[in-house]
Design a protein around this motif. Structure first.
Motif, PDB file in Angstrom:
ATOM      1  N   GLY A  15      -7.196  82.211  95.197  1.00 10.93           N
ATOM      2  CA  GLY A  15      -7.894  83.396  95.697  1.00 10.93           C
ATOM      3  C   GLY A  15      -8.627  83.175  97.015  1.00 10.93           C
ATOM      4  O   GLY A  15      -9.193  84.103  97.582  1.00 10.93           O
ATOM      5  N   HIS A  16      -8.588  81.924  97.499  1.00 11.61           N
ATOM      6  CA  HIS A  16      -9.288  81.633  98.753  1.00 11.61           C
ATOM      7  C   HIS A  16      -8.275  81.649  99.896  1.00 11.61           C
ATOM      8  O   HIS A  16      -7.229  81.007  99.807  1.00 11.61           O
ATOM      9  N   ARG A  17      -8.591  82.413 100.957  1.00 13.40           N
ATOM     10  CA  ARG A  17      -7.624  82.532 102.063  1.00 13.40           C
ATOM     11  C   ARG A  17      -7.740  81.337 103.008  1.00 13.40           C
ATOM     12  O   ARG A  17      -8.770  81.142 103.654  1.00 13.40           O
ATOM     13  N   ILE A  18      -6.678  80.521 103.039  1.00 15.43           N
ATOM     14  CA  ILE A  18      -6.689  79.317 103.890  1.00 15.43           C
ATOM     15  C   ILE A  18      -6.159  79.666 105.286  1.00 15.43           C
ATOM     16  O   ILE A  18      -6.710  79.247 106.294  1.00 15.43           O
ATOM     17  N   LEU A  19      -5.063  80.426 105.322  1.00 14.31           N
ATOM     18  CA  LEU A  19      -4.485  80.860 106.603  1.00 14.31           C
ATOM     19  C   LEU A  19      -4.441  82.380 106.587  1.00 14.31           C
ATOM     20  O   LEU A  19      -4.079  82.990 105.576  1.00 14.31           O
ATOM     21  N   ASP A  20      -4.806  82.986 107.713  1.00  9.13           N
ATOM     22  CA  ASP A  20      -5.028  84.420 107.734  1.00  9.13           C
ATOM     23  C   ASP A  20      -4.199  85.100 108.839  1.00  9.13           C
ATOM     24  O   ASP A  20      -4.577  85.052 110.009  1.00  9.13           O
ATOM     25  N   SER A  21      -3.045  85.647 108.473  1.00 11.98           N
ATOM     26  CA  SER A  21      -2.201  86.438 109.392  1.00 11.98           C
ATOM     27  C   SER A  21      -1.948  85.722 110.717  1.00 11.98           C
ATOM     28  O   SER A  21      -2.286  86.222 111.779  1.00 11.98           O
ATOM     29  N   ILE A  22      -1.368  84.552 110.628  1.00  7.12           N
ATOM     30  CA  ILE A  22      -1.106  83.769 111.854  1.00  7.12           C
ATOM     31  C   ILE A  22       0.234  84.154 112.457  1.00  7.12           C
ATOM     32  O   ILE A  22       1.248  84.224 111.766  1.00  7.12           O
ATOM     33  N   ASN A  23       0.201  84.426 113.765  1.00  4.41           N
ATOM     34  CA  ASN A  23       1.426  84.691 114.527  1.00  4.41           C
ATOM     35  C   ASN A  23       1.519  83.643 115.625  1.00  4.41           C
ATOM     36  O   ASN A  23       0.530  83.368 116.297  1.00  4.41           O
ATOM     37  N   LEU A  24       2.716  83.079 115.783  1.00 13.68           N
ATOM     38  CA  LEU A  24       2.880  82.060 116.821  1.00 13.68           C
ATOM     39  C   LEU A  24       4.362  81.935 117.142  1.00 13.68           C
ATOM     40  O   LEU A  24       5.204  81.989 116.248  1.00 13.68           O
ATOM     41  N   THR A  25       4.647  81.777 118.424  1.00  7.81           N
ATOM     42  CA  THR A  25       6.027  81.541 118.829  1.00  7.81           C
ATOM     43  C   THR A  25       6.109  80.152 119.435  1.00  7.81           C
ATOM     44  O   THR A  25       5.270  79.791 120.254  1.00  7.81           O
ATOM     45  N   ILE A  26       7.096  79.398 119.015  1.00  6.09           N
ATOM     46  CA  ILE A  26       7.261  78.047 119.551  1.00  6.09           C
ATOM     47  C   ILE A  26       8.603  77.981 120.257  1.00  6.09           C
ATOM     48  O   ILE A  26       9.641  78.325 119.686  1.00  6.09           O
ATOM     49  N   ASP A  27       8.563  77.548 121.519  1.00 10.54           N
ATOM     50  CA  ASP A  27       9.787  77.422 122.297  1.00 10.54           C
ATOM     51  C   ASP A  27      10.410  76.054 122.069  1.00 10.54           C
ATOM     52  O   ASP A  27       9.694  75.076 121.795  1.00 10.54           O
ATOM     53  N   ALA A  28      11.724  75.987 122.239  1.00 15.98           N
ATOM     54  CA  ALA A  28      12.414  74.690 122.121  1.00 15.98           C
ATOM     55  C   ALA A  28      11.826  73.734 123.154  1.00 15.98           C
ATOM     56  O   ALA A  28      11.629  74.116 124.315  1.00 15.98           O
ATOM     57  N   GLY A  29      11.529  72.525 122.720  1.00 16.85           N
ATOM     58  CA  GLY A  29      11.039  71.502 123.643  1.00 16.85           C
ATOM     59  C   GLY A  29       9.532  71.530 123.859  1.00 16.85           C
ATOM     60  O   GLY A  29       9.001  70.692 124.589  1.00 16.85           O
ATOM     61  N   GLU A  30       8.836  72.468 123.217  1.00 14.13           N
ATOM     62  CA  GLU A  30       7.386  72.527 123.385  1.00 14.13           C
ATOM     63  C   GLU A  30       6.710  71.451 122.544  1.00 14.13           C
ATOM     64  O   GLU A  30       7.215  71.086 121.484  1.00 14.13           O
ATOM     65  N   SER A  31       5.548  70.997 122.978  1.00 15.26           N
ATOM     66  CA  SER A  31       4.775  70.105 122.111  1.00 15.26           C
ATOM     67  C   SER A  31       3.418  70.756 121.854  1.00 15.26           C
ATOM     68  O   SER A  31       2.697  71.082 122.786  1.00 15.26           O
ATOM     69  N   VAL A  32       3.144  70.959 120.578  1.00 14.81           N
ATOM     70  CA  VAL A  32       1.976  71.744 120.182  1.00 14.81           C
ATOM     71  C   VAL A  32       1.134  70.927 119.198  1.00 14.81           C
ATOM     72  O   VAL A  32       1.677  70.332 118.262  1.00 14.81           O
ATOM     73  N   ALA A  33      -0.169  70.894 119.419  1.00 21.67           N
ATOM     74  CA  ALA A  33      -1.062  70.164 118.500  1.00 21.67           C
ATOM     75  C   ALA A  33      -1.990  71.143 117.805  1.00 21.67           C
ATOM     76  O   ALA A  33      -2.435  72.132 118.401  1.00 21.67           O
ATOM     77  N   PHE A  34      -2.278  70.857 116.537  1.00 22.03           N
ATOM     78  CA  PHE A  34      -3.212  71.655 115.749  1.00 22.03           C
ATOM     79  C   PHE A  34      -4.383  70.754 115.374  1.00 22.03           C
ATOM     80  O   PHE A  34      -4.188  69.692 114.783  1.00 22.03           O
ATOM     81  N   MET A  35      -5.559  71.191 115.748  1.00 22.47           N
ATOM     82  CA  MET A  35      -6.752  70.406 115.432  1.00 22.47           C
ATOM     83  C   MET A  35      -7.640  71.210 114.487  1.00 22.47           C
ATOM     84  O   MET A  35      -7.316  72.353 114.160  1.00 22.47           O
ATOM     85  N   GLY A  36      -8.765  70.649 114.091  1.00 20.50           N
ATOM     86  CA  GLY A  36      -9.697  71.385 113.232  1.00 20.50           C
ATOM     87  C   GLY A  36     -10.228  70.495 112.137  1.00 20.50           C
ATOM     88  O   GLY A  36      -9.637  69.456 111.823  1.00 20.50           O
ATOM     89  N   HIS A  37     -11.341  70.932 111.534  1.00 24.69           N
ATOM     90  CA  HIS A  37     -12.040  70.063 110.583  1.00 24.69           C
ATOM     91  C   HIS A  37     -11.228  69.884 109.282  1.00 24.69           C
ATOM     92  O   HIS A  37     -10.287  70.643 109.013  1.00 24.69           O
ATOM     93  N   ASN A  38     -11.627  68.923 108.478  1.00 22.34           N
ATOM     94  CA  ASN A  38     -10.932  68.641 107.208  1.00 22.34           C
ATOM     95  C   ASN A  38     -10.916  69.898 106.349  1.00 22.34           C
ATOM     96  O   ASN A  38     -11.933  70.568 106.202  1.00 22.34           O
ATOM     97  N   GLY A  39      -9.746  70.175 105.817  1.00 19.21           N
ATOM     98  CA  GLY A  39      -9.635  71.300 104.883  1.00 19.21           C
ATOM     99  C   GLY A  39      -9.449  72.655 105.551  1.00 19.21           C
ATOM    100  O   GLY A  39      -9.434  73.686 104.873  1.00 19.21           O
ATOM    101  N   CYS A  40      -9.267  72.676 106.879  1.00 20.17           N
ATOM    102  CA  CYS A  40      -9.146  73.982 107.547  1.00 20.17           C
ATOM    103  C   CYS A  40      -7.726  74.545 107.421  1.00 20.17           C
ATOM    104  O   CYS A  40      -7.482  75.701 107.769  1.00 20.17           O
ATOM    105  N   GLY A  41      -6.765  73.746 106.966  1.00 14.00           N
ATOM    106  CA  GLY A  41      -5.440  74.290 106.697  1.00 14.00           C
ATOM    107  C   GLY A  41      -4.318  73.766 107.584  1.00 14.00           C
ATOM    108  O   GLY A  41      -3.207  74.301 107.566  1.00 14.00           O
ATOM    109  N   LYS A  42      -4.571  72.687 108.327  1.00 15.92           N
ATOM    110  CA  LYS A  42      -3.535  72.156 109.232  1.00 15.92           C
ATOM    111  C   LYS A  42      -2.296  71.706 108.467  1.00 15.92           C
ATOM    112  O   LYS A  42      -1.172  72.073 108.817  1.00 15.92           O
ATOM    113  N   SER A  43      -2.522  70.900 107.409  1.00 13.89           N
ATOM    114  CA  SER A  43      -1.370  70.386 106.654  1.00 13.89           C
ATOM    115  C   SER A  43      -0.619  71.531 105.985  1.00 13.89           C
ATOM    116  O   SER A  43       0.619  71.548 105.969  1.00 13.89           O
ATOM    117  N   THR A  44      -1.376  72.479 105.449  1.00 17.46           N
ATOM    118  CA  THR A  44      -0.742  73.635 104.795  1.00 17.46           C
ATOM    119  C   THR A  44       0.150  74.361 105.794  1.00 17.46           C
ATOM    120  O   THR A  44       1.290  74.716 105.485  1.00 17.46           O
TER     121      THR A  44
END
Ligand SMILES: Nc1ncnc2c1ncn2[C@@H]1O[C@H](COP(=O)(O)OP(=O)(O)OP(=O)(O)O)[C@@H](O)[C@H]1O
Ligand SMILES: [Mg+2]
Length: 267
Positions: A15-44
């Motif tokens: 019942g807890h919202r970890i990720l909330d309506s995320i939209n993202l486009t990734i182009d071929a060959g792009e390198s993208v990093a996701f940061m944020g505190h522990n438990g914010c949902g990066k691994s998910t």
């Protein structure tokens, strides 16, 4: 060229919202990093992109069939030796036995594994397990490489090797999606960085765009540099973060004194 479209992804756990309506486009060959505190949902989020976790709503669209490799945050310790495990993985990737053996030997040397290749995985340290996991992902060059905190247990020499390898892949046009806590590694690898916060992705400034502010005392009445502004008894100068070491060296050699320095996060 658009390679992956993430459409309105949300994920709830208990019942807890970890990720909330995320939209993202990734182009071929792009390198993208996701940061944020522990438990914010990066691994998910990375697992959803890898198809290992089903989102509560939304979808991930791969526009072409791609070979992607996923390096998990935690690697399952198994009774197999690293070499036996990597041989199996090479076979799954469609590599010949000889090619797999050659790659295991070469990558094992690059990552200083030596005889650890012949120790059962369940006896290896966290850092060594991470290396095996990264080696597995590098056995055959993927089109998309998803790395969940690949460096958190690595010593400096291994981080350097890893950076080289990932940059090589980037130059070959491999898309890289990575979660990471270390800013300097993100700066070295990622073209785009997002902070995961309150279930949303917030774009971050890249290293090349970030600035910091120097507060300086002109004790020897030296000529001012362009862009310096009066700041009480001192001078305030906003400079690019990437140039700051060079600039400070020059200022100190010229008799300026540094009173304070702020990075972008503190102003
Ligand atoms: N399978 C699961 N069942 C229930 N809750 C989960 C599950 N997986 C993750 N969570 C919860 O979702 C939240 C986000 O977890 P996630 O592992 O994605 O965070 P993270 O940003 O990767 O953290 P870290 O920096 O510690 O690796 C946490 O509160 C976690 O407890
Ligand atoms: Mg995580």
């Amino acid at each position: 060229m658009e390679q992956i479209t993430i459409k309105n992804i949300s994920k709830n756990y208990s019942g807890h919202r970890i990720l909330d309506s995320i939209n993202l486009t990734i182009d071929a060959g792009e390198s993208v990093a996701f940061m944020g505190h522990n438990g914010c949902g990066k691994s998910t989020f990375l697992k959803i992109i890898a198809g290992l976790v089903t989102p509560t709503s939304g979808s991930v669209v791969y526009h072409q069939p791609v070979l992607f490799h996923y390096v998990p945050e935690k690697f399952m310790p198994m009774p197999l030796t690293a070499r036996a495990y990597l041989k199996r993985m090479g076979r799954l990737d469609g590599l010949s036995t000889a090619e797999t053996a050659r790659q295991i030997e070469a990558l094992g040397n690059d990552f200083f594994l030596g005889e650890l290749l012949d120790v059962p995985l369940k006896y290896l340290s966290k850092g060594s397990l991470q290396k095996i996991s990264v080696i597995q992902a590098l056995l055959k060059t993927p089109e998309v490489l998803i790395l969940d905190e690949p460096l958190s247990g690595q010593d400096e020499a291994s981080q350097e090797v890893f950076l080289q390898k990932v940059n090589q892949l980037r130059n070959q046009g491999v898309t890289i999606l990575m979660s990471c806590h270390e800013q300097h590694l993100v700066d070295a690898i990622a073209q785009k960085t997002y902070m995961t916060r309150d279930g949303k992705l917030v774009p971050c400034q890249q290293h090349s765009e970030r600035t910091c502010i120097l507060i300086l005392a002109n004790v020897h009445n030296r000529p001012l540099y362009e862009g310096m502004e009066r700041y009480g008894n001192h001078y305030r100068w906003q400079v690019k973060e990437g140039d700051v070491q060079q600039i400070l060296l020059e200022l100190l050699q010229n008799g300026w004194e540094l009173r304070r320095m702020y990075d972008e996060k503190s102003y």
